[in-house]
Design a protein around this motif. Structure first.
Motif, mmCIF file in Angstrom:
data_model
loop_
_atom_site.group_PDB
_atom_site.id
_atom_site.type_symbol
_atom_site.label_atom_id
_atom_site.label_comp_id
_atom_site.label_asym_id
_atom_site.label_seq_id
_atom_site.Cartn_x
_atom_site.Cartn_y
_atom_site.Cartn_z
ATOM 1 N N TYR A 241 0.830 -1.208 0.000
ATOM 2 C CA TYR A 241 0.000 0.000 0.000
ATOM 3 C C TYR A 241 0.863 1.257 0.000
ATOM 4 O O TYR A 241 0.587 2.211 -0.732
ATOM 5 C CB TYR A 241 -0.938 0.017 1.210
ATOM 6 C CG TYR A 241 -1.690 1.326 1.298
ATOM 7 C CD1 TYR A 241 -2.768 1.571 0.458
ATOM 8 C CD2 TYR A 241 -1.281 2.333 2.173
ATOM 9 C CE1 TYR A 241 -3.437 2.785 0.488
ATOM 10 C CE2 TYR A 241 -1.942 3.539 2.211
ATOM 11 C CZ TYR A 241 -3.018 3.764 1.378
ATOM 12 O OH TYR A 241 -3.666 4.963 1.408
ATOM 13 N N LEU A 249 -0.658 6.205 -6.926
ATOM 14 C CA LEU A 249 -1.766 5.391 -7.418
ATOM 15 C C LEU A 249 -2.894 5.264 -6.413
ATOM 16 O O LEU A 249 -4.007 4.863 -6.755
ATOM 17 C CB LEU A 249 -1.252 3.987 -7.779
ATOM 18 C CG LEU A 249 -0.174 3.944 -8.866
ATOM 19 C CD1 LEU A 249 0.298 2.514 -9.086
ATOM 20 C CD2 LEU A 249 -0.699 4.538 -10.168
ATOM 21 N N SER A 250 -2.593 5.565 -5.147
ATOM 22 C CA SER A 250 -3.600 5.402 -4.101
ATOM 23 C C SER A 250 -4.384 6.697 -3.886
ATOM 24 O O SER A 250 -3.816 7.781 -3.830
ATOM 25 C CB SER A 250 -2.928 4.987 -2.782
ATOM 26 O OG SER A 250 -3.891 4.865 -1.768
ATOM 27 N N THR A 251 -5.677 6.571 -3.804
ATOM 28 C CA THR A 251 -6.546 7.691 -3.495
ATOM 29 C C THR A 251 -7.473 7.272 -2.360
ATOM 30 O O THR A 251 -7.494 6.103 -1.963
ATOM 31 C CB THR A 251 -7.392 8.106 -4.712
ATOM 32 O OG1 THR A 251 -8.248 7.002 -5.062
ATOM 33 C CG2 THR A 251 -6.498 8.457 -5.904
ATOM 34 N N GLN A 252 -8.239 8.218 -1.838
ATOM 35 C CA GLN A 252 -9.166 7.887 -0.762
ATOM 36 C C GLN A 252 -10.153 6.808 -1.220
ATOM 37 O O GLN A 252 -10.493 5.900 -0.467
ATOM 38 C CB GLN A 252 -9.929 9.146 -0.341
ATOM 39 C CG GLN A 252 -10.873 8.937 0.832
ATOM 40 C CD GLN A 252 -10.138 8.577 2.109
ATOM 41 O OE1 GLN A 252 -9.117 9.175 2.413
ATOM 42 N NE2 GLN A 252 -10.636 7.604 2.853
ATOM 43 N N ALA A 253 -10.584 6.901 -2.478
ATOM 44 C CA ALA A 253 -11.559 5.932 -2.998
ATOM 45 C C ALA A 253 -10.954 4.540 -3.129
ATOM 46 O O ALA A 253 -11.643 3.532 -3.008
ATOM 47 C CB ALA A 253 -12.084 6.407 -4.348
ATOM 48 N N ARG A 254 -9.633 4.478 -3.382
ATOM 49 C CA ARG A 254 -8.973 3.182 -3.575
ATOM 50 C C ARG A 254 -8.342 2.645 -2.294
ATOM 51 O O ARG A 254 -7.757 1.564 -2.310
ATOM 52 C CB ARG A 254 -7.870 3.319 -4.633
ATOM 53 C CG ARG A 254 -8.356 3.788 -5.992
ATOM 54 C CD ARG A 254 -7.157 4.079 -6.874
ATOM 55 N NE ARG A 254 -7.563 4.624 -8.167
ATOM 56 C CZ ARG A 254 -6.727 5.232 -8.997
ATOM 57 N NH1 ARG A 254 -5.454 5.356 -8.682
ATOM 58 N NH2 ARG A 254 -7.164 5.704 -10.143
ATOM 59 N N TYR A 255 -8.437 3.406 -1.223
ATOM 60 C CA TYR A 255 -7.719 3.075 0.016
ATOM 61 C C TYR A 255 -8.012 1.647 0.480
ATOM 62 O O TYR A 255 -7.095 0.841 0.661
ATOM 63 C CB TYR A 255 -8.093 4.084 1.108
ATOM 64 C CG TYR A 255 -7.469 3.811 2.451
ATOM 65 C CD1 TYR A 255 -6.161 4.206 2.711
ATOM 66 C CD2 TYR A 255 -8.188 3.166 3.461
ATOM 67 C CE1 TYR A 255 -5.579 3.965 3.939
ATOM 68 C CE2 TYR A 255 -7.610 2.930 4.696
ATOM 69 C CZ TYR A 255 -6.312 3.324 4.925
ATOM 70 O OH TYR A 255 -5.741 3.080 6.147
ATOM 71 N N ASN A 256 -9.267 1.326 0.665
ATOM 72 C CA ASN A 256 -9.639 0.001 1.185
ATOM 73 C C ASN A 256 -9.275 -1.113 0.202
ATOM 74 O O ASN A 256 -8.837 -2.195 0.609
ATOM 75 C CB ASN A 256 -11.140 -0.044 1.500
ATOM 76 C CG ASN A 256 -11.506 0.823 2.689
ATOM 77 O OD1 ASN A 256 -10.692 1.022 3.600
ATOM 78 N ND2 ASN A 256 -12.715 1.360 2.683
ATOM 79 N N ALA A 257 -9.443 -0.837 -1.090
ATOM 80 C CA ALA A 257 -9.127 -1.847 -2.098
ATOM 81 C C ALA A 257 -7.636 -2.173 -2.091
ATOM 82 O O ALA A 257 -7.235 -3.345 -2.135
ATOM 83 C CB ALA A 257 -9.548 -1.352 -3.474
ATOM 84 N N PHE A 258 -6.790 -1.149 -2.002
ATOM 85 C CA PHE A 258 -5.345 -1.379 -2.012
ATOM 86 C C PHE A 258 -4.882 -2.062 -0.733
ATOM 87 O O PHE A 258 -3.967 -2.885 -0.759
ATOM 88 C CB PHE A 258 -4.604 -0.061 -2.219
ATOM 89 C CG PHE A 258 -4.580 0.395 -3.653
ATOM 90 C CD1 PHE A 258 -4.951 -0.459 -4.673
ATOM 91 C CD2 PHE A 258 -4.191 1.680 -3.989
ATOM 92 C CE1 PHE A 258 -4.939 -0.063 -5.991
ATOM 93 C CE2 PHE A 258 -4.163 2.093 -5.306
ATOM 94 C CZ PHE A 258 -4.539 1.223 -6.310
ATOM 95 N N ARG A 259 -5.512 -1.723 0.389
ATOM 96 C CA ARG A 259 -5.155 -2.414 1.627
ATOM 97 C C ARG A 259 -5.537 -3.885 1.555
ATOM 98 O O ARG A 259 -4.822 -4.759 2.050
ATOM 99 C CB ARG A 259 -5.844 -1.743 2.827
ATOM 100 C CG ARG A 259 -5.342 -0.342 3.158
ATOM 101 C CD ARG A 259 -3.875 -0.359 3.495
ATOM 102 N NE ARG A 259 -3.620 -0.985 4.768
ATOM 103 C CZ ARG A 259 -3.496 -0.308 5.915
ATOM 104 N NH1 ARG A 259 -3.617 1.006 5.925
ATOM 105 N NH2 ARG A 259 -3.238 -0.945 7.047
#
Length: 287
Positions: A241, A249-259
């Motif tokens: 992450y 590449l990480s945004t607030q919207a992608r935070y949970n997905a990347f984790r």
């Protein structure tokens, strides 16, 4: 002076020069759905600080790229090791292919015929070696800068309590986990590549399948590799992450997905790498 809310970026401690770290409870609350650490900074726009900031970003990007490269190699290597379940012929063919030792008429080595023989293998080894060195150098340099920036002085805040900057669990895990991984990597290369260490039997380059069975028939070798794989998993879970965030590449919207992706990759590496050794230890894979 100004107070800057900075998102917690596990596992790396924030590296900010001329800044003092305070706990969130010691400063006014910040209305947000994310947790923040607050840093009290002295505004300074000197050219030296700008250069240091650019250097820090470059080091983090280097860590991100080299880390993701090594994870990609681990995933491919893990897949290849699962051929132990298919028997000696399949696994030995994979091991020889990986080393570029298969004759051209039988398919050749890695990237044959573009790069014949072991050329591609040595190129890959050099890339991985340089990546590990750059990764370790960047990690040590960032850690040293963060330590210097924090210092060891206790800082007094509004209610009169003196606080010492705290080391996060994630940062400690990355640091000591990295040490364990380096020790394991050296041992692994001496054991299965150089064959300088041969616990459990007489190893040969011609029979890598047998080498695996000799090694993991010993419980302490299995345990050592398990500890190393857990260290790698923790490193990967925190690092994937952070690497994606560093590369933008990480945004607030992608935070949970990347984790979630980081956790899945970490678990996959542990399960995939430890499946053959565990099968050998309990007698499911034998000579």
């Amino acid at each position: 002076m100004r107070i800057i809310p900075v998102p917690k970026m596990e596992p790396f401690e924030q590296t900010v020069q001329n800044c003092v770290f305070y706990a969130e409870k010691d400063l006014p609350a910040h209305k947000t759905t994310r947790k923040f650490e607050y840093i009290l900074c002295v505004a300074n726009s000197t050219q030296t600080q700008k250069s240091a900031s650019r250097s820090t970003v470059a080091l983090k990007v280097t860590m991100a790229i080299t880390g993701l490269l090594f994870i990609a190699f681990l995933l491919v290597h893990m897949y290849g090791n699962l051929k132990m379940f298919l028997g000696p012929e399949e696994y030995n063919h994979y091991a020889m292919w990986l080393k570029g030792e298969i004759p051209a008429e039988q398919g050749g080595g890695l990237l044959n015929p573009i790069l014949p023989g072991s050329t591609a293998v040595w190129g890959l080894r050099i890339v991985l070696l340089v990546s590990v060195i750059l990764h370790m150098y960047s990690a040590f340099t960032l850690w040293s800068r963060a330590k210097t920036a924090r210092g060891s002085v206790r800082y007094k805040v509004g209610h009169g309590v003196k606080l010492r900057p705290q080391k996060t669990y994630a940062a400690q895990t990355m640091r000591w986990g990295g040490v364990i991984i380096v020790i394991w990597l050296v041992f692994h290369l001496l054991q299965f590549t150089v064959l300088a260490v041969q616990p459990g039997g007489t190893y040969t380059h011609e029979e890598p399948y047998n080498n695996m069975v000799y090694a993991f028939s010993l419980w302490w070798i299995w345990l050592f590799y398990l500890v190393a794989m857990l260290a790698i998993a923790l490193h990967v879970r925190h690092g994937v992450y952070s690497a994606l965030a560093t590369l933008g590449l990480s945004t607030q919207a992608r935070y949970n997905a990347f984790r979630a992706i980081a956790l899945i990759v970490a678990l996959l590496l542990v399960i995939g790498f430890m499946a053959p050794p565990t099968a050998i230890l309990f007698g499911a894979i034998t000579l």
